[in-house]
Design a protein around this motif. Sequence first.
Motif, PDB file in Angstrom:
ATOM      1  N   ALA A 205       0.852  -1.205   0.000  1.00 40.55           N
ATOM      2  CA  ALA A 205       0.000   0.000   0.000  1.00 40.55           C
ATOM      3  C   ALA A 205       0.882   1.247   0.000  1.00 40.55           C
ATOM      4  CB  ALA A 205      -0.966  -0.015   1.188  1.00 40.55           C
ATOM      5  N   SER A 206       1.750   1.344  -1.004  1.00 39.45           N
ATOM      6  CA  SER A 206       2.856   2.309  -0.930  1.00 39.45           C
ATOM      7  C   SER A 206       2.876   3.336  -2.063  1.00 39.45           C
ATOM      8  CB  SER A 206       4.184   1.540  -0.894  1.00 39.45           C
ATOM      9  OG  SER A 206       4.227   0.544  -1.902  1.00 39.45           O
TER      10      SER A 206
ATOM     11  N   GLY B 296       0.842   8.519   0.726  1.00 39.76           N
ATOM     12  CA  GLY B 296       0.633   8.574   2.176  1.00 39.76           C
ATOM     13  C   GLY B 296       1.734   7.914   2.986  1.00 39.76           C
TER      14      GLY B 296
ATOM     15  N   GLY C 164      -0.782  -3.829  -8.327  1.00 43.03           N
ATOM     16  CA  GLY C 164      -1.694  -4.902  -7.959  1.00 43.03           C
ATOM     17  C   GLY C 164      -2.426  -4.553  -6.674  1.00 43.03           C
TER      18      GLY C 164
ATOM     19  N   LEU D  52      -5.818  -7.283  -2.153  1.00 46.72           N
ATOM     20  CA  LEU D  52      -6.993  -8.135  -1.951  1.00 46.72           C
ATOM     21  C   LEU D  52      -7.086  -9.262  -2.980  1.00 46.72           C
ATOM     22  CD1 LEU D  52      -9.641  -5.330  -1.227  1.00 46.72           C
ATOM     23  CD2 LEU D  52      -8.006  -6.395   0.309  1.00 46.72           C
TER      24      LEU D  52
ATOM     25  N   ARG E 222      -7.429   2.049   3.715  1.00 41.02           N
ATOM     26  CA  ARG E 222      -8.227   2.445   4.877  1.00 41.02           C
ATOM     27  C   ARG E 222      -9.525   1.623   4.972  1.00 41.02           C
ATOM     28  NH1 ARG E 222      -7.501   6.877   2.032  1.00 41.02           N
ATOM     29  NH2 ARG E 222      -9.718   6.853   1.651  1.00 41.02           N
ATOM     30  N   PRO E 223     -10.117   1.573   6.186  1.00 42.97           N
ATOM     31  CA  PRO E 223     -11.443   0.964   6.300  1.00 42.97           C
ATOM     32  C   PRO E 223     -12.457   1.808   5.539  1.00 42.97           C
ATOM     33  CG  PRO E 223     -10.769   1.974   8.390  1.00 42.97           C
ATOM     34  CD  PRO E 223      -9.600   2.082   7.462  1.00 42.97           C
TER      35      PRO E 223
ATOM     36  N   ARG F  55      -7.603  -4.451  13.431  1.00 43.79           N
ATOM     37  CA  ARG F  55      -6.189  -4.225  13.733  1.00 43.79           C
ATOM     38  C   ARG F  55      -5.795  -4.884  15.049  1.00 43.79           C
ATOM     39  NH1 ARG F  55      -6.692   1.293  10.447  1.00 43.79           N
ATOM     40  NH2 ARG F  55      -5.385   0.613   8.712  1.00 43.79           N
TER      41      ARG F  55
ATOM     42  N   ALA G 211      -1.514   6.956  15.599  1.00 43.74           N
ATOM     43  CA  ALA G 211      -2.754   7.753  15.664  1.00 43.74           C
ATOM     44  C   ALA G 211      -2.355   9.201  15.496  1.00 43.74           C
ATOM     45  CB  ALA G 211      -3.476   7.560  16.990  1.00 43.74           C
ATOM     46  N   LEU G 212      -3.291   9.998  15.060  1.00 34.95           N
ATOM     47  CA  LEU G 212      -3.096  11.457  14.967  1.00 34.95           C
ATOM     48  C   LEU G 212      -1.956  11.843  14.028  1.00 34.95           C
ATOM     49  CD1 LEU G 212      -3.471  12.360  18.781  1.00 34.95           C
ATOM     50  CD2 LEU G 212      -5.268  11.934  17.084  1.00 34.95           C
TER      51      LEU G 212
ATOM     52  N   SER H 212      -3.186  13.763   8.023  1.00 29.27           N
ATOM     53  CA  SER H 212      -3.795  13.115   6.850  1.00 29.27           C
ATOM     54  C   SER H 212      -4.133  14.130   5.767  1.00 29.27           C
ATOM     55  CB  SER H 212      -5.083  12.389   7.258  1.00 29.27           C
ATOM     56  OG  SER H 212      -4.802  11.407   8.203  1.00 29.27           O
TER      57      SER H 212
HETATM   58  N1  NAP Z   1      -3.255   8.801   9.845  1.00 34.92           N
HETATM   59  C1  NAP Z   1      -3.338   8.155  10.991  1.00 34.92           C
HETATM   60  O1  NAP Z   1      -3.243   8.734  12.080  1.00 34.92           O
HETATM   61  C2  NAP Z   1      -3.561   6.657  10.987  1.00 34.92           C
HETATM   62  C3  NAP Z   1      -3.706   6.026  12.210  1.00 34.92           C
HETATM   63  C4  NAP Z   1      -3.889   4.656  12.235  1.00 34.92           C
HETATM   64  C5  NAP Z   1      -3.923   3.940  11.079  1.00 34.92           C
HETATM   65  N2  NAP Z   1      -3.805   4.572   9.886  1.00 34.92           N
HETATM   66  C6  NAP Z   1      -3.872   3.754   8.689  1.00 34.92           C
HETATM   67  O2  NAP Z   1      -2.684   3.859   7.933  1.00 34.92           O
HETATM   68  C7  NAP Z   1      -2.971   3.418   6.601  1.00 34.92           C
HETATM   69  C8  NAP Z   1      -2.366   4.391   5.611  1.00 34.92           C
HETATM   70  O3  NAP Z   1      -2.949   5.662   5.793  1.00 34.92           O
HETATM   71  P1  NAP Z   1      -2.730   6.805   4.702  1.00 34.92           P
HETATM   72  O4  NAP Z   1      -3.162   8.069   5.306  1.00 34.92           O
HETATM   73  O5  NAP Z   1      -1.378   6.714   4.117  1.00 34.92           O
HETATM   74  O6  NAP Z   1      -3.818   6.343   3.621  1.00 34.92           O
HETATM   75  P2  NAP Z   1      -3.926   6.773   2.074  1.00 34.92           P
HETATM   76  O7  NAP Z   1      -3.270   8.072   1.827  1.00 34.92           O
HETATM   77  O8  NAP Z   1      -5.338   6.573   1.695  1.00 34.92           O
HETATM   78  O9  NAP Z   1      -3.024   5.683   1.329  1.00 34.92           O
HETATM   79  C9  NAP Z   1      -3.445   4.375   1.265  1.00 34.92           C
HETATM   80  C10 NAP Z   1      -2.501   3.599   0.346  1.00 34.92           C
HETATM   81  O10 NAP Z   1      -3.023   2.283   0.268  1.00 34.92           O
HETATM   82  C11 NAP Z   1      -3.029   1.873  -1.098  1.00 34.92           C
HETATM   83  N3  NAP Z   1      -4.082   0.880  -1.237  1.00 34.92           N
HETATM   84  C12 NAP Z   1      -5.390   1.008  -0.917  1.00 34.92           C
HETATM   85  N4  NAP Z   1      -6.041  -0.129  -1.187  1.00 34.92           N
HETATM   86  C13 NAP Z   1      -5.120  -0.986  -1.700  1.00 34.92           C
HETATM   87  C14 NAP Z   1      -5.186  -2.312  -2.197  1.00 34.92           C
HETATM   88  N5  NAP Z   1      -6.321  -3.008  -2.220  1.00 34.92           N
HETATM   89  N6  NAP Z   1      -4.051  -2.893  -2.643  1.00 34.92           N
HETATM   90  C15 NAP Z   1      -2.868  -2.228  -2.637  1.00 34.92           C
HETATM   91  N7  NAP Z   1      -2.745  -0.964  -2.171  1.00 34.92           N
HETATM   92  C16 NAP Z   1      -3.867  -0.352  -1.723  1.00 34.92           C
HETATM   93  C17 NAP Z   1      -3.285   3.157  -1.866  1.00 34.92           C
HETATM   94  O11 NAP Z   1      -2.773   3.058  -3.166  1.00 34.92           O
HETATM   95  P3  NAP Z   1      -3.632   2.699  -4.486  1.00 34.92           P
HETATM   96  O12 NAP Z   1      -4.921   3.470  -4.397  1.00 34.92           O
HETATM   97  O13 NAP Z   1      -2.717   3.132  -5.568  1.00 34.92           O
HETATM   98  O14 NAP Z   1      -3.822   1.211  -4.444  1.00 34.92           O
HETATM   99  C18 NAP Z   1      -2.429   4.143  -1.073  1.00 34.92           C
HETATM  100  O15 NAP Z   1      -1.086   4.088  -1.516  1.00 34.92           O
HETATM  101  C19 NAP Z   1      -4.502   3.327   6.488  1.00 34.92           C
HETATM  102  O16 NAP Z   1      -4.871   1.962   6.634  1.00 34.92           O
HETATM  103  C20 NAP Z   1      -4.965   4.109   7.701  1.00 34.92           C
HETATM  104  O17 NAP Z   1      -6.245   3.670   8.135  1.00 34.92           O
HETATM  105  C21 NAP Z   1      -3.614   5.920   9.817  1.00 34.92           C
END
Ligand code: NAP
Length: 260
Positions: A14-15, A18, A64, A67, A95-96, A164, A191-192, A195
């Motif tokens: 998921a890279s 973000g 890819g 899932l 994300r969820p 989680r 957390a926090l 975003s």
């Molecule tokens: N921000 C916080 O404080 C916090 C706290 C706890 C947990 N988190 C968790 O940390 C994770 C990352 O957060 P973020 O802010 O970086 O989210 P984001 O900006 O939405 O980035 C999510 C990444 O996941 C990839 N992705 C989504 N679905 C995918 C799939 N089926 N297969 C492969 N890649 C997939 C997306 O790329 P593509 O769309 O290109 O596939 C994107 O690179 C999330 O799960 C979030 O819930 C965040």
Amino acid sequence: MDLGLSGKVALVTASSGGIGMSVAKSLAREGADIVLLARSSDKLQQLATLLREEYHVRVMPVVGSMLEPADHDRLFSSIESEFGRLDIAVLNTGRPPSPLRDALAEADGSRWQQSYETLLACIIAITQRAYPLMVANKWGRMIALTSASVHLPMPHHALSSVFRAGVEAYMRHLSSEIGAAGITVNCVAPALIDSSHREATLSYSAEQTAKRTAMSALKRLGTHEELASVVTFLASVPAGFVTGESLRVDGGMVTAALHH
Ligand SMILES: NC(=O)c1ccc[n+]([C@@H]2O[C@H](COP(=O)([O-])OP(=O)(O)OC[C@H]3O[C@@H](n4cnc5c(N)ncnc54)[C@H](OP(=O)(O)O)[C@@H]3O)[C@@H](O)[C@H]2O)c1
């Protein structure tokens, strides 16, 4: 401190943006070769070019979905043919489902199913594929990104916390089962973290951001780089005696809540 990451091969899932992208940059900065996995081809290609140019490491972007079992097959056969090894797996996910809701308002079974697949099942599946490559070299680092909401109920975070917590339990089991093979297994529970990189509809409003900021002991949000640095340390050689842990990167949110 030399983190000993030069020449190691690190998969970051998921890279394409973000947090996952920041972890990939941080590991590449330390000299690790990087395997990227996400669905957006253009974003992955851009990131791969940036990592190669800035850090002079080998980068293999794999387009890819986490899932899709067929994509896992392609991912791991590409890792084997390109690198013939895997040292580090950073298991970040999408994300969820949004919008986030209160626990009792989560009455739609399809959202629970989607969360199970997005947050837990794919991590188990990818971990199982990564293990044989690490055990072959008797060295490995598995690091799952979870959430500090596992440790403290946060408003509207039931879907995230439930699955989680499952990831954390799975990783703790694994840490005791595979430690003898030289593989450490840890979670990083953020957390926090800021975003604001997300498009407006998927980020927090100004009011929500102010509430999130107030929840931290440090009275600010965390940066992607601060989170990525902790992941990078756990991936390092010097972190070799840390396993079975869940390390919160939450600006003291959980501790501050207990203080009140
Ligand atoms: N921000 C916080 O404080 C916090 C706290 C706890 C947990 N988190 C968790 O940390 C994770 C990352 O957060 P973020 O802010 O970086 O989210 P984001 O900006 O939405 O980035 C999510 C990444 O996941 C990839 N992705 C989504 N679905 C995918 C799939 N089926 N297969 C492969 N890649 C997939 C997306 O790329 P593509 O769309 O290109 O596939 C994107 O690179 C999330 O799960 C979030 O819930 C965040």
